[in-house]
Write an enzyme that holds these catalytic residues in place. Structure first.
Site, mmCIF file in Angstrom:
data_model
loop_
_atom_site.group_PDB
_atom_site.id
_atom_site.type_symbol
_atom_site.label_atom_id
_atom_site.label_comp_id
_atom_site.label_asym_id
_atom_site.label_seq_id
_atom_site.Cartn_x
_atom_site.Cartn_y
_atom_site.Cartn_z
ATOM 1 C CB SER A 135 10.143 5.835 -4.911
ATOM 2 O OG SER A 135 10.908 5.718 -3.990
ATOM 3 C CE LYS A 207 12.451 2.498 -6.419
ATOM 4 N NZ LYS A 207 13.514 1.759 -5.540
ATOM 5 C CG HIS A 210 14.940 7.323 -6.148
ATOM 6 N ND1 HIS A 210 14.488 6.154 -4.902
ATOM 7 C CD2 HIS A 210 13.850 8.380 -5.457
ATOM 8 C CE1 HIS A 210 14.003 6.523 -3.834
ATOM 9 N NE2 HIS A 210 13.542 7.644 -4.355
ATOM 10 C CG ASN A 211 15.929 2.510 -4.443
ATOM 11 O OD1 ASN A 211 15.613 2.934 -4.823
ATOM 12 N ND2 ASN A 211 16.546 1.901 -3.921
ATOM 13 C CD GLU A 214 16.333 5.665 -0.258
ATOM 14 O OE1 GLU A 214 15.467 5.729 -1.086
ATOM 15 O OE2 GLU A 214 16.395 4.224 0.419
HETATM 16 P P1 NBP Z 1 8.701 -8.595 -0.831
HETATM 17 O O1 NBP Z 1 9.850 -8.706 -1.368
HETATM 18 O O2 NBP Z 1 9.054 -9.318 0.665
HETATM 19 O O3 NBP Z 1 8.028 -10.429 -1.098
HETATM 20 C C1 NBP Z 1 6.534 -11.625 -0.973
HETATM 21 C C2 NBP Z 1 5.836 -11.567 -2.878
HETATM 22 O O4 NBP Z 1 6.337 -12.042 -2.794
HETATM 23 C C3 NBP Z 1 4.750 -11.953 -1.360
HETATM 24 O O5 NBP Z 1 4.235 -12.036 -2.290
HETATM 25 C C4 NBP Z 1 4.954 -13.600 -2.294
HETATM 26 O O6 NBP Z 1 4.266 -14.407 -2.275
HETATM 27 C C5 NBP Z 1 5.976 -13.526 -3.693
HETATM 28 N N1 NBP Z 1 6.369 -13.839 -3.790
HETATM 29 C C6 NBP Z 1 7.536 -14.424 -3.749
HETATM 30 BR BR1 NBP Z 1 8.943 -13.907 -2.031
HETATM 31 N N2 NBP Z 1 8.193 -15.645 -4.098
HETATM 32 C C7 NBP Z 1 7.501 -16.101 -5.159
HETATM 33 C C8 NBP Z 1 7.399 -17.320 -6.172
HETATM 34 N N3 NBP Z 1 8.250 -18.244 -6.544
HETATM 35 N N4 NBP Z 1 5.903 -16.833 -7.007
HETATM 36 C C9 NBP Z 1 5.790 -16.082 -7.001
HETATM 37 N N5 NBP Z 1 5.162 -15.444 -5.430
HETATM 38 C C10 NBP Z 1 6.675 -14.902 -5.014
HETATM 39 O O7 NBP Z 1 7.446 -7.900 -1.304
HETATM 40 P P2 NBP Z 1 7.421 -6.336 -1.123
HETATM 41 O O8 NBP Z 1 7.872 -6.108 0.465
HETATM 42 O O9 NBP Z 1 6.122 -6.059 -1.003
HETATM 43 O O10 NBP Z 1 7.749 -5.901 -2.478
HETATM 44 C C11 NBP Z 1 7.537 -6.143 -3.064
HETATM 45 C C12 NBP Z 1 8.260 -6.002 -4.027
HETATM 46 O O11 NBP Z 1 8.171 -4.231 -4.279
HETATM 47 C C13 NBP Z 1 9.872 -6.806 -4.269
HETATM 48 O O12 NBP Z 1 10.832 -6.278 -5.582
HETATM 49 C C14 NBP Z 1 10.452 -5.298 -3.835
HETATM 50 O O13 NBP Z 1 11.357 -4.780 -3.578
HETATM 51 C C15 NBP Z 1 9.541 -3.557 -4.371
HETATM 52 N N6 NBP Z 1 9.979 -2.914 -3.387
HETATM 53 C C16 NBP Z 1 9.559 -2.709 -1.993
HETATM 54 C C17 NBP Z 1 9.348 -1.705 -1.040
HETATM 55 C C18 NBP Z 1 9.421 -1.453 0.144
HETATM 56 O O14 NBP Z 1 9.393 -1.215 0.991
HETATM 57 N N7 NBP Z 1 9.250 -2.690 1.484
HETATM 58 C C19 NBP Z 1 9.693 -0.474 -1.644
HETATM 59 C C20 NBP Z 1 9.637 0.184 -2.914
HETATM 60 C C21 NBP Z 1 9.459 -1.593 -4.045
HETATM 61 P P3 NBP Z 1 4.196 -15.392 -0.613
HETATM 62 O O15 NBP Z 1 3.121 -14.858 -0.187
HETATM 63 O O16 NBP Z 1 3.046 -16.680 -1.532
HETATM 64 O O17 NBP Z 1 5.232 -15.462 -0.189
#
Ligand code: NBP
Length: 503
Positions: A135, A207, A210-211, A214
């Site tokens: 988070s 988690k 927590h959301n 939020e």
């Molecule tokens: P995203 O949730 O947007 O995911 C993008 C990533 O997933 C890229 O690296 C992409 O690779 C990869 N990916 C996908 Br889409 N499909 C795939 C597949 N079939 N095989 C392998 N890789 C794949 O990224 P994020 O916003 O950085 O979040 C990452 C995780 O963390 C998520 O689960 C999200 O829910 C969680 N999270 C996010 C936040 C936030 O604030 N953003 C906070 C807390 C938790 P590519 O580059 O090849 O498309």
């Protein structure tokens, strides 16, 4: 190709993955990184080399065999890919390259039932699996997230040193978040905002709650803002000053702090304040809905948390609301003369509602631990949320204190500190809800939190009539107040009292 020197590996170089990788490297750990699309890896490594003091500890790899070979055994591999199918696909492509004993850590926002399933599947194949809530968004990932890991104690023991290093830190004495980390200069000292939450899906469940919290925290703040705006007619910046003032007291929290900033932000492309130009439709990614669904499934009265989700759904009906605003009329707004008194009352309404919202979140986790066989430490969970995450607040220390006073506490509202706060704030809380209702201003979260408080403290509720109705139309039976619990009766309604039968 570099082989076997990385302390940990990470797959998924979108915003979260890049920032968490740099956080890990800043703490002196060598990390191998991989992304499905190799171009992203190349771009990330090039950026690191230009801008990051810890670039030498980040190893870019462009194939899974190369990635896996770069990591020390037993391998620890963090996934930060899109939650859901993408996570399953990533695991499926990774497993053939791993050795028994390797540990896969899913840091995405996975549904806890998926985490339970994945943990079972990987364990059966000789691997370990940790589902870790992360988070704090991008900044948290970079400089200290709140981390909620679930999995076997053995797997956690392997991951713990790195997770403790990179997590947010709070002051040991006061519980206040430590700040000031910079690229290449991580914080030292303080208590880490991570701990082993429990088996399999426990971390992702916590988690998710927590959301959910939020969601309700944000909705309550929005209602407070809306009341001040409409009942006092104040400009956004003046309301922002109120929030800045509240942030110096017991409401002090990250969300109150950013609300003060947001409200005082001038519109960069016109006159006035930006908040007045932001379209009033809220999005959602689903974790609030998961929390409410879980509450409904387990029969936990988390009504205020659900209201926060419904409020977003209602906000999304923008076009319908615009039309309905012409068709359906409400009362005229009253004139409120005593602004300081109203603001003090709204502050109390906000604080009391917040206590109820957290009481619901903790009640939900207490029920879930029975359902899923976890043993959650609620004081520690509140402590973990003190730093790094969106709901970080002084208030959380009061929750930790409450569970230290009574580890078996049934409901936060029964703790002496929170009970006293509810008692002293409730008169204002009721006035605010009543005024909002009379004024036609929607306060679903304030109102449902108050209904929860009143319902929870009622030794009798009208469910006697409800149960009689159920028996009338469906022979669902009823218990009697003058008979021991567990004895059930049925009457052939409307009937001769003599034909009541015990079933
Ligand atoms: P995203 O949730 O947007 O995911 C993008 C990533 O997933 C890229 O690296 C992409 O690779 C990869 N990916 C996908 Br889409 N499909 C795939 C597949 N079939 N095989 C392998 N890789 C794949 O990224 P994020 O916003 O950085 O979040 C990452 C995780 O963390 C998520 O689960 C999200 O829910 C969680 N999270 C996010 C936040 C936030 O604030 N953003 C906070 C807390 C938790 P590519 O580059 O090849 O498309």
């Amino acid at each position: 190709m570099t082989s076997g020197i990385a302390d940990i590996g990470l797959i998924g170089l979108a915003v979260m993955g890049q920032n968490l990788a740099l956080n890990i490297a800043d703490h002196g750990h060598t990390i191998a990184v991989y992304n499905r699309t190799a171009e992203k890896t190349r771009g990330f490594i090039a950026d690191c080399e230009k801008n990051e003091p810890s670039a030498a500890r980040v190893i870019g790899t462009e194939s899974l065999p190369e990635f896996v070979a770069a990591i020390k055994r037993p391998r620890k591999i963090v996934l930060l890919v899109k939650a859901g199918t993408a996570t399953d696909q990533t695991i499926a492509t990774l497993l053939p390259h791993l050795d028994p004993g390797d540990i896969v850590i899913d840091g995405g926002n996975a549904h806890w039932l998926d985490t339970i399933r994945r943990e079972q599947e990987l364990t059966a194949q000789g691997f370990s699996f940790i589902g870790s809530g992360v988070s704090g968004g991008e900044t948290g990932a970079r400089f200290g997230p709140s981390l909620m890991p679930g999995g076997s104690p053995e797997a956690w023991a392997e991951l713990e040193p790195i997770w403790r290093d990179i997590a947010a830190k709070v002051d040991e004495q006061t519980g206040a978040p430590l700040e000031g980390a910079e690229p290449g200069k991580p914080l030292s000292g303080g208590v880490s905002c991570t701990a082993h939450i429990g088996a399999n899906g426990a971390g992702h469940y916590v988690k998710m709650v927590h959301n959910g919290i939020e969601y309700i925290d944000m909705q309550l703040i929005c209602e407070a803002y809306w009341l001040i705006k409409h009942l006092l007619g104040w400009e956004a910046d003046a309301i922002g000053q109120v929030f800045a003032d509240w942030n110096r007291g017991e409401l002090s929290s990250y969300l109150i702090e950013i609300t003060a900033d947001i409200l005082q932000q001038r519109d960069p492309s016109g006159d006035g304040f930006l908040v007045d130009k932001v379209l009033d439709t809220a999005g959602q990614k689903g974790t609030g809905q998961w929390t409410s669904t879980s509450a409904l499934e387990q029969g936990v009265p988390a009504n205020a948390m659900a209201e926060a989700v419904f409020s977003r759904a209602l906000s999304a009906l923008k076009d319908e609301r615009v039309q309905a605003g012409d068709a359906l009329h409400g009362p005229k707004l009253p004139i409120v003369n005593d602004a300081p008194a109203l603001i003090a009352s709204i502050r109390n309404a906000l604080y009391c509602s917040k206590i109820c919202a957290y009481a619901q979140g903790f009640q939900l986790m207490a029920e879930a631990q029975k359902t899923y066989g976890w043993r959650l430490d609620f004081g520690t969970i509140a402590q973990i949320w003190r730093g790094g995450c969106i709901i970080r607040a002084n208030f959380l220390q009061k929750i930790t204190d409450a569970y230290i006073r009574d580890p078996g506490l049934k409901n936060l509202m029964l703790d002496p500190y929170f009970r006293d706060a509810l008692h002293s704030g409730q008169e204002n809380w009721r006035e605010v809800v009543a005024l909002a209702v009379k004024s036609g201003l929607p306060v679903p979260a304030f109102g449902s939190a108050l209904a929860y408080f009143d319902g929870y403290r009622s030794s009798r509720l009208p469910a006697n009539l409800l149960q009689a109705q159920r028996d009338y139309f469906g022979a669902h039976t009823y218990e009697r107040t003058d008979q021991p619990r567990g004895k059930f009766f049925h009457l052939d309604w409307p009937g001769d009292p003599r034909v009541q039968v015990e079933v």
